[in-house]
Design an enzyme around this catalytic site. Structure first.
Site, PDB file in Angstrom:
ATOM      1  N   HIS A 156     -20.483  97.653  -3.265  1.00 17.41           N
ATOM      2  CA  HIS A 156     -21.999  97.306  -2.951  1.00 17.41           C
ATOM      3  C   HIS A 156     -22.517  97.244  -4.212  1.00 17.41           C
ATOM      4  O   HIS A 156     -23.527  98.006  -4.561  1.00 17.41           O
ATOM      5  CB  HIS A 156     -22.667  97.961  -2.060  1.00 17.41           C
ATOM      6  N   HIS A 227     -28.418  95.545   3.931  1.00 16.71           N
ATOM      7  CA  HIS A 227     -27.598  96.880   4.538  1.00 16.71           C
ATOM      8  C   HIS A 227     -28.312  97.581   5.664  1.00 16.71           C
ATOM      9  O   HIS A 227     -28.226  98.805   5.800  1.00 16.71           O
ATOM     10  CB  HIS A 227     -26.986  97.676   3.417  1.00 16.71           C
ATOM     11  N   GLU A 365     -24.001  92.889   8.042  1.00 15.59           N
ATOM     12  CA  GLU A 365     -24.247  92.355   7.048  1.00 15.59           C
ATOM     13  C   GLU A 365     -23.785  90.936   6.747  1.00 15.59           C
ATOM     14  O   GLU A 365     -22.535  90.625   6.569  1.00 15.59           O
ATOM     15  CB  GLU A 365     -23.650  93.284   5.988  1.00 15.59           C
TER      16      GLU A 365
HETATM   17  C1  GLA Z   1     -20.305  98.728   4.350  1.00 19.54           C
HETATM   18  C2  GLA Z   1     -18.883  99.070   4.002  1.00 19.54           C
HETATM   19  C3  GLA Z   1     -18.506 100.413   4.688  1.00 19.54           C
HETATM   20  C4  GLA Z   1     -19.532 101.476   4.057  1.00 19.54           C
HETATM   21  C5  GLA Z   1     -20.792 101.258   4.261  1.00 19.54           C
HETATM   22  C6  GLA Z   1     -21.525 102.255   3.599  1.00 19.54           C
HETATM   23  O1  GLA Z   1     -20.477  98.461   5.481  1.00 19.54           O
HETATM   24  O2  GLA Z   1     -18.146  97.902   4.674  1.00 19.54           O
HETATM   25  O3  GLA Z   1     -17.132 100.722   4.392  1.00 19.54           O
HETATM   26  O4  GLA Z   1     -19.318 101.594   2.680  1.00 19.54           O
HETATM   27  O5  GLA Z   1     -21.063  99.878   3.834  1.00 19.54           O
HETATM   28  O6  GLA Z   1     -21.377 103.572   4.076  1.00 19.54           O
END
Ligand code: GLA
Length: 401
Positions: A156, A227, A365
């Site tokens: 991210h 997110h 997402e």
């Molecule tokens: C995304 C990732 C997950 C996790 C979340 C935040 O969805 O794919 O593995 O890291 O973000 O916790």
């Protein structure tokens, strides 16, 4: 400001309705009439749930002002967004009884967003949504090194990412908020000065649209997303395991134990990851399938298309079992990450004095596939000077009885 005007107006509405009811009988009867006639969910809304206080988001961080911006439509649906990480903080939508419900799980003040490990609650994610293997990729023969902030991988956007920067905000009207951020050449290890513009728009049809645009002055990679953690029964109302989910995908990108795609694109049919037909999220979430074990539940990229589409396409739909709130996600992106809140531990206090309990929210997402910069088979995430990155996603709310 207009939003504050609304409350007195809705109280006036109740008063006028009550006056009408008085014609037919006693005070009590008129009160009952008022309640049953309160089809204008505005009245119920302002009494049942409220948005976080603007003052709790107002601060100055690194010389930039943070605030909370409120979008609203004629149905009294309201979205509250902070320019700290461009985060969607609250989204109030009516349930099947017309009661306004906040479907966004997260904090109700700025401070916890700024502290500790990032939960990514409601955040705009950039420069790269999801993981890049070992925090490395090569572009035109040059290898770039990024932070490894998730085991051996980059997640991210890195240590700060776009989720913890202050975006410039411009609320152009009641329904539109434009956020811009200029990321310096080399920020988080990514090449190119990247100028991003994200526009949140709330329509009168109860759709929250997120439109993304970006340009660069050097070739780079980019995968922007949002997110938000949703609970369609309302934030803090328990797990999402009884929600029903449908994802418009026949294939997905299986991962290794560190959640990096193997590079294969495999069929979902016959696996417990298949949501082509609407299925209760909790039904197969503890299956012994290797992919579910690696994800500790669902944490997978579903393949919607082979490239970004010129128009919005239906991607997923979710139904809150208790509320009847129905959310339809459409996107131009070729992928969607379904994450079932497997890393939520109840250690954070969220809005309403509740905890972020295990699997008490899900994320959808919209994105390009994880680790695309290292995967030849996947649609490209490269952005070159002269090109404009342009994509959008819509979250639409209605009810099913
Ligand atoms: C995304 C990732 C997950 C996790 C979340 C935040 O969805 O794919 O593995 O890291 O973000 O916790």
């Amino acid at each position: 400001m207009n939003f504050q005007l609304r409350l007195p107006l809705s109280i006036l509405g109740i008063f006028l309705l009550a006056l009408g009811g008085c014609n037919s009988g006693s005070k009590n009867q008129s009160a009952e009439t008022t309640n049953s006639q309160a089809t204008d969910s505005t009245a119920t809304a302002s009494q049942e749930v409220s948005l976080p206080a603007k003052a709790d988001f107002q601060n100055t961080i690194s010389g930039k002002k943070t605030d909370l911006y409120v979008l609203k439509n004629k149905n009294n649906v309201q979205a509250a967004i902070t320019n700290y990480g461009g985060r969607l903080v609250s989204l109030l939508v009516p349930d099947k009884a017309g009661k306004m419900t906040d479907v966004i799980v997260g904090f109700d003040k700025l401070q916890p967003f700024t502290e500790g490990a990032d939960t990514y609650f409601g955040a705009l994610i950039g420069r790269y949504g999801n993981r890049i293997a070992k925090g490395k990729f090569t572009l035109d023969g040059k290898t770039y090194t990024l932070a490894t902030n998730n085991g051996p991988n980059h997640l991210h956007g890195g240590k700060v990412g776009f989720s913890r920067v202050i975006w410039d905000a411009n609320q152009t009207n009641d329904s539109t908020l434009v956020l811009t951020y200029v990321s310096k050449d080399g920020e988080e290890g990514y090449p190119g000065t990247l100028t991003s513009k994200v526009t949140y728009t709330l329509s009168s049809a109860n759709e929250l649209k997120i439109a993304y645009e970006a340009t660069t002055d050097k070739k780079t990679v980019l995968n922007l997303t949002n997110h938000s953690y949703f609970n369609l029964n309302g934030a803090g109302s328990g797990t999402i395991l009884d929600h029903q989910l449908q994802i418009n995908a026949d294939r997905y990108t299986p991962v290794d134990s560190t959640l990096i795609p193997t590079g294969k694109i495999e069929a979902l049919a016959g696996t417990p990851l298949n949501f082509k037909k609407a299925t209760i999220i909790g039904d197969r979430i503890n299956d012994t399938h290797q992919q579910i074990k690696f994800g500790k539940g669902y944490d997978h990229n579903y393949v919607l298309a082979t490239q970004r589409s010129a128009t919005l396409k239906p991607a997923a739909a979710v139904l809150g079992d208790k509320s009847g709130i129905y959310m339809e996600v459409s996107t131009q992106e070729p992928g969607i990450q379904f994450y079932s809140g497997n890393f939520m531990t109840g250690s954070n206090q969220i809005k309403g004095g509740k905890k972020d309990e295990y699997r008490s929210a899900f994320c959808l997402e919209t994105q390009h596939f994880p680790d695309s910069p290292n995967q030849r088979n996947f649609p490209s995430t490269v952005l070159a000077p002269g090109q404009t990155y342009k994509t959008s996603s819509v979250y639409k709310f209605s009810v099913k009885q």
